[in-house]
Design a protein around this motif. Sequence first.
Motif, PDB file in Angstrom:
ATOM      1  N   GLY A 119     -77.523  -0.832  -5.100  1.00 40.93           N
ATOM      2  CA  GLY A 119     -76.952  -1.474  -3.930  1.00 40.93           C
ATOM      3  C   GLY A 119     -76.314  -2.818  -4.165  1.00 40.93           C
ATOM      4  N   LEU A 120     -76.451  -3.367  -5.374  1.00 44.06           N
ATOM      5  CA  LEU A 120     -75.942  -4.711  -5.635  1.00 44.06           C
ATOM      6  C   LEU A 120     -75.426  -4.890  -7.055  1.00 44.06           C
ATOM      7  N   PHE A 121     -76.140  -4.316  -8.037  1.00 48.43           N
ATOM      8  CA  PHE A 121     -75.796  -4.525  -9.439  1.00 48.43           C
ATOM      9  C   PHE A 121     -74.461  -3.873  -9.789  1.00 48.43           C
ATOM     10  N   GLU A 122     -73.665  -4.582 -10.603  1.00 50.46           N
ATOM     11  CA  GLU A 122     -72.431  -4.034 -11.125  1.00 50.46           C
ATOM     12  C   GLU A 122     -72.457  -4.098 -12.647  1.00 50.46           C
ATOM     13  N   ALA A 123     -71.748  -3.183 -13.281  1.00 55.45           N
ATOM     14  CA  ALA A 123     -71.761  -3.072 -14.735  1.00 55.45           C
ATOM     15  C   ALA A 123     -71.279  -4.358 -15.402  1.00 55.45           C
ATOM     16  N   ASP A 124     -71.962  -4.732 -16.464  1.00 51.55           N
ATOM     17  CA  ASP A 124     -71.589  -5.872 -17.306  1.00 51.55           C
ATOM     18  C   ASP A 124     -72.200  -5.578 -18.668  1.00 51.55           C
TER      19      ASP A 124
END
Length: 377
Positions: free
Chosen positions: A273-278
């Motif tokens: 719901g919040l984390f994005e790939a990095d």
Amino acid sequence: MPVPLPGADRVDLRPPDRAETVAIVRGLRGMIAPSGEPTELQRLLIRAISHSMTGFDVDPDAVTPLPPEELARKLERRDAVFRTRILQLALIGELVEPQPPAEVCSAIETFALAAGVDDGMRQVARDLADGALGLALHDFERNGYTADWSPDSCRQLHATAALAEPWDQATHDPELAARWAELAHCPPGSLGRGVHQFYEARGFVTPGLPDSAPPYLAQHDWVHVVADYGTTLEAELEVFGLIARGIPDPRGFSMLAMVLGLFETGRIERAAGLFEADAGHLSRDRDGMAVRLGDAMRRGAVAGVDLLGVDWFGLSALPVDDARRELGLPPKDGAATAAGSVGPWDKGGISPFQQRSGRAKAEAEGRPYLSYGAELG
């Protein structure tokens, strides 16, 4: 034919000795690199995690690979949970590869069949090997720990409206927001006050308010404080390594698979719901991060608690050390600290973005910015 599971009169529930640890390392090497050499990151992970979990240091380069079927036979007196945990160690080595080789998938499948166990993340890895990213994401959701989620699963979150999905937000819930706001009045040095300061220093928005993280994801913020981990993406790998290994249900492994896909390979573009790939945060400091992840998994295994299922508000008034003891959570090993593991109030325990957000929120609220000791690394 699968190696039969032992009966109650034959099952071995003791920690592995050195000989069994060597056999496991040999088997892991045989699965992760069936016809070649493991990558440097895979070597470091095998060595660090096996050492943290058993206390024995075995160099993967100093042993000969063991065929998957032979490893299964050597685990004949181990139960299904133990065998599944070994399968998951192999899956870690597979999932840190952006596109796992087909032969690795086949070797791990051979072990799963021979040991008579499986894990849903094995299919995810197979999808990635086939280049089927969309199918991998579907199988991740279908086979992960939260696949059986129901509104009854979230009573510990104290949301007033039922959450149909685990990562649903609760952005207009005054009662929930008020409960989080009360943490500011917990005693100094308590877990609740620490979580309040954790949010304040980073400019995080508490559940119940607009733009807040899902309440289920916010559960892991308590873990940052009670387990003494900062909030860089490297620290997120530690936190979810601890959480995943602490969940008694082996499907909890999917939580670690999730952050490996987000913060190492980048193959999972968005999750929770919040984390994005990095990508690249495990391999950036391979030596140190392998030790840190291995120690986090050890701490989770010792506690054996689903930290995402804890009603944290019931522990909020306790001093942090008392809350840690209540959960049976051991301290970090000195090797992890020496390898760079820091707490939320230490140098390197906060990201530049979080520090900027904390300052902006303090300015908007007309108060001085307080980091409570957290500094950029």
